[in-house]
Design an enzyme around this catalytic site. Structure first.
Site, PDB file in Angstrom:
ATOM      1  N   ARG A  68      62.877 -12.989   7.627  1.00 42.46           N
ATOM      2  CA  ARG A  68      61.445 -12.891   7.945  1.00 42.46           C
ATOM      3  C   ARG A  68      60.650 -13.926   7.148  1.00 42.46           C
ATOM      4  O   ARG A  68      59.740 -14.575   7.679  1.00 42.46           O
ATOM      5  CB  ARG A  68      60.953 -11.478   7.640  1.00 42.46           C
ATOM      6  CG  ARG A  68      61.476 -10.423   8.592  1.00 42.46           C
ATOM      7  CD  ARG A  68      60.763  -9.105   8.424  1.00 42.46           C
ATOM      8  NE  ARG A  68      61.383  -8.244   7.439  1.00 42.46           N
ATOM      9  CZ  ARG A  68      62.120  -7.169   7.723  1.00 42.46           C
ATOM     10  NH1 ARG A  68      62.381  -6.862   8.987  1.00 42.46           N
ATOM     11  NH2 ARG A  68      62.622  -6.410   6.771  1.00 42.46           N
TER      12      ARG A  68
ATOM     13  N   PHE B 279      61.348  -6.581  20.041  1.00 39.34           N
ATOM     14  CA  PHE B 279      62.015  -5.517  19.287  1.00 39.34           C
ATOM     15  C   PHE B 279      61.395  -5.497  17.881  1.00 39.34           C
ATOM     16  O   PHE B 279      62.092  -5.507  16.869  1.00 39.34           O
ATOM     17  CB  PHE B 279      63.533  -5.741  19.211  1.00 39.34           C
ATOM     18  CG  PHE B 279      64.186  -5.998  20.536  1.00 39.34           C
ATOM     19  CD1 PHE B 279      64.552  -4.943  21.362  1.00 39.34           C
ATOM     20  CD2 PHE B 279      64.434  -7.291  20.969  1.00 39.34           C
ATOM     21  CE1 PHE B 279      65.170  -5.184  22.589  1.00 39.34           C
ATOM     22  CE2 PHE B 279      65.043  -7.542  22.186  1.00 39.34           C
ATOM     23  CZ  PHE B 279      65.407  -6.480  23.004  1.00 39.34           C
TER      24      PHE B 279
ATOM     25  N   ASP C 224      57.780  -3.545  21.543  1.00 39.71           N
ATOM     26  CA  ASP C 224      58.831  -2.588  21.204  1.00 39.71           C
ATOM     27  C   ASP C 224      58.721  -1.407  22.151  1.00 39.71           C
ATOM     28  O   ASP C 224      57.616  -1.039  22.573  1.00 39.71           O
ATOM     29  CB  ASP C 224      58.698  -2.118  19.749  1.00 39.71           C
ATOM     30  CG  ASP C 224      59.999  -1.512  19.219  1.00 39.71           C
ATOM     31  OD1 ASP C 224      60.693  -2.205  18.448  1.00 39.71           O
ATOM     32  OD2 ASP C 224      60.320  -0.371  19.579  1.00 39.71           O
ATOM     33  N   SER C 225      59.855  -0.795  22.471  1.00 43.80           N
ATOM     34  CA  SER C 225      59.843   0.338  23.405  1.00 43.80           C
ATOM     35  C   SER C 225      59.434   1.641  22.731  1.00 43.80           C
ATOM     36  O   SER C 225      59.114   2.624  23.417  1.00 43.80           O
ATOM     37  CB  SER C 225      61.225   0.508  24.042  1.00 43.80           C
ATOM     38  OG  SER C 225      62.197   0.775  23.049  1.00 43.80           O
TER      39      SER C 225
ATOM     40  N   ASP D 189      65.214  -9.924  18.262  1.00 47.29           N
ATOM     41  CA  ASP D 189      66.014  -9.178  17.281  1.00 47.29           C
ATOM     42  C   ASP D 189      66.423  -7.833  17.892  1.00 47.29           C
ATOM     43  O   ASP D 189      65.947  -6.776  17.480  1.00 47.29           O
ATOM     44  CB  ASP D 189      65.194  -8.976  16.002  1.00 47.29           C
ATOM     45  CG  ASP D 189      65.998  -8.325  14.885  1.00 47.29           C
ATOM     46  OD1 ASP D 189      67.241  -8.390  14.952  1.00 47.29           O
ATOM     47  OD2 ASP D 189      65.389  -7.763  13.961  1.00 47.29           O
TER      48      ASP D 189
ATOM     49  N   CYS E  46      73.101  -8.223  15.709  1.00 46.96           N
ATOM     50  CA  CYS E  46      73.583  -7.359  14.623  1.00 46.96           C
ATOM     51  C   CYS E  46      74.890  -6.677  15.023  1.00 46.96           C
ATOM     52  O   CYS E  46      75.291  -5.694  14.413  1.00 46.96           O
ATOM     53  CB  CYS E  46      72.523  -6.321  14.248  1.00 46.96           C
ATOM     54  SG  CYS E  46      72.078  -5.189  15.579  1.00 46.96           S
TER      55      CYS E  46
END
Length: 395
Positions: A211, A227, A249-250, A299, A339
Site C-alpha cells: 500500500r 476489492f 467492494d461487495s 486485490d 493471494c
C-alpha cells in the site's frame, strides 16, 4: 507415542524439512492416534524423522513440528517457538506509526495451523489445525504472559477447520472483548477495524508495504481500488495526494468501514466514491460508460485454494485483469495481486500477459510486490509464499 511409518522413498521431503506429510505417504500406523495427537514419524527403515500433529481426516495427515528426537513437544517447546516468533518481530513492534502486525504465521514460524495478529492492544487468533486446537490452553496462557493484551479474540471460523474435523469458532478467548470497531495505525494512517466480523482476522496487514509503495505513484492521479475492503490502498492514495479515489467492494460492512476511515483520517470525502457492488460487474459498467483511471488496483480474494482449482482461477484472473487494463489511461498503472498459494509468480505473469493480449494493451512490469517481513517464508516450505503482485505500466 504413536508411530507413523512412511512408505519407502517418501522420507525425502521430511528430511528436507518440508512440514507436510500427505496421507498417501503413510505405510503403517502403530497405535490409534486421535486427531491432533503428536506422533512420531519414521522412515520405511524405522529411522526417526520428525514429530508432528496427526489428523486422519485431512489430506495433510501429519503437520511436522520438530526434527530433534530428543526434544519433547511440551509447554517449554511451545514457549520457545512463540517467544522466538515474537522476538523476530521486536523491531516492528517498536514502530510508533504502525500497531497492526502478524506475530505468528503458522508453518513459517514452526507452529502449523496457528495465526496470531496484533491489532493495537488486542490479539486476533486463528487456529486451523487439530493439533493447535488441542494445545490452545497452553498457547493462550503463553500469549497472555508474553504480551499482556487487553483481550484475545478467536477468529477460527475459516473453512480450513472443516478439513481437520473441527468446528468453526468465533468469540472471546481471554480478557476484554474488543469494541465493534477498534482503531489501529498503519504507516501513520488510522483504520477502524472489526475483529469479530471483519474478513480473515479483521484486517489485511499483509499488504502494508505494498500500500505504501503504490501510494508513491498516486499524487495528482485518479485511482480505482477494487476489492477495497476497509480501504488500505484508497487511504494511502489520498494521503499521498490522489485527486479522486473510487473504491469498490461487495461487502456492505467493508464499504461502511471504509467511509468511517475516510472521515477518521480527515480526507476529503467529496473526492471519494464508494460503491458496493460485485467487482467484475462494476468493471464492465465502467467500460460501457467509457470511464478511465490513472491507476487501477486489483486485490481479489483467493481464486485458487488448491492446485486443482488452478485452471478455473487462471481464467478468473485473466478476465479480471483484462477488464482492469481496459479502464486505464495511456501510461496508466495496474497494481494486480494474487493471494493464491497455488499460483506462483511466473504463472501469474503468464496470466497477465494473456490478459494484456486480449485487451490489446502493451504493458511493462515496473515493480514486483510480495508479502511483508511479518509474513516470512521458509525456504523448506515454498507454499508459504502466497502473496504476489505486479505493478504494470500501459505503454
Amino acid at each position: 507415542m504413536v508411530e507413523i511409518k512412511l512408505k519407502k522413498g517418501k522420507e525425502k521431503a521430511v528430511l528436507q524439512r518440508h512440514p507436510w506429510v500427505f496421507s498417501g505417504a503413510l505405510e503403517k500406523i502403530k497405535g490409534s492416534p486421535e486427531n491432533g495427537d503428536v506422533v512420531k514419524v519414521c522412515s520405511a527403515n524405522n529411522d526417526f524423522l520428525a514429530y508432528g500433529y496427526f489428523n486422519a481426516q485431512s489430506r495433510v495427515a501429519v503437520r511436522l513440528l520438530e526434527w530433534d528426537e530428543n526434544q519433547l513437544i511440551d509447554e517449554a517447546w511451545y514457549a520457545q517457538k512463540i517467544n522466538q516468533a515474537i522476538a523476530s518481530r521486536a523491531h516492528l513492534l517498536k514502530n510508533e506509526i504502525t500497531d497492526a502486525y502478524r506475530l505468528i504465521f503458522s508453518e513459517a514460524d514452526f507452529l502449523p495451523g496457528l495465526i496470531v495478529d496484533k491489532y493495537a492492544d488486542f490479539l486476533s487468533v486463528q487456529i486451523l489445525s487439530s493439533g493447535i486446537e488441542k494445545a490452545k490452553p497452553i498457547i493462550i496462557d503463553l500469549l497472555v504472559k508474553g504480551l499482556q493484551p487487553k483481550g484475545i479474540f478467536d477468529r477460527s471460523d475459516a473453512t480450513a477447520r472443516t478439513h481437520e474435523g473441527i468446528t468453526a469458532e468465533n468469540g472471546l478467548l481471554w480478557g476484554e472483548a474488543p469494541a465493534t470497531f477498534i482503531a489501529v495505525q498503519e504507516n501513520g494512517i488510522t483504520y477502524h477495524i472489526n475483529i469479530a466480523e471483519g474478513q480473515k482476522s479483521g484486517f489485511y496487514c499483509d499488504q502494508r508495504d505494498n500500500r505504501k509503495l503504490l501510494a508513491d505513484y498516486a499524487a495528482g492521479k485518479t485511482l480505482l481500488d477494487c476489492f477495497s475492503y476497509s480501504g488500505g490502498f484508497s487511504l494511502n492514495a489520498f494521503k499521498n495526494g490522489a485527486t479522486e479515489v473510487t473504491s469498490v467492494d461487495s461487502s456492505a460492512l467493508a464499504i461502511e468501514t471504509l467511509k468511517q476511515n475516510i472521515v477518521l483520517n480527515k480526507f476529503d470525502s467529496e473526492n471519494h466514491i464508494a460503491i458496493q457492488s460485485d467487482v467484475n460487474k462494476q468493471l464492465r459498467a465502467f467500460k460501457e460508460e467509457g470511464k478511465k483511471f490513472d491507476i487501477v488496483v486489483l486485490d481479489p480474494p483467493k481464486y485458487a485454494p488448491s492446485r486443482s482449482a488452478l485452471d478455473r482461477a487462471a481464467r478468473a484472473y485473466k478476465d479480471l485483469n483484462r477488464l482492469g487494463l481496459l479502464l486505464l489511461e495511456s501510461g496508466g498503472l495496474l497494481a494486480t495481486f494474487s493471494c493464491s498459494g497455488a499460483v506462483d509468480i511466473e504463472t501469474f505473469k503468464q496470466i497477465i500477459a494473456w490478459a494484456a493480449l486480449d485487451a490489446g494493451r502493451e504493458i511493462q512490469i515496473i515493480k514486483q510486490f510480495s508479502q511483508p517481513e511479518d509474513h516470512p517464508i521458509r525456504l523448506s516450505f515454498p507454499e508459504g509464499e502466497y502473496l504476489k503482485g505486479l505493478l504494470l505500466r500501459v505503454v
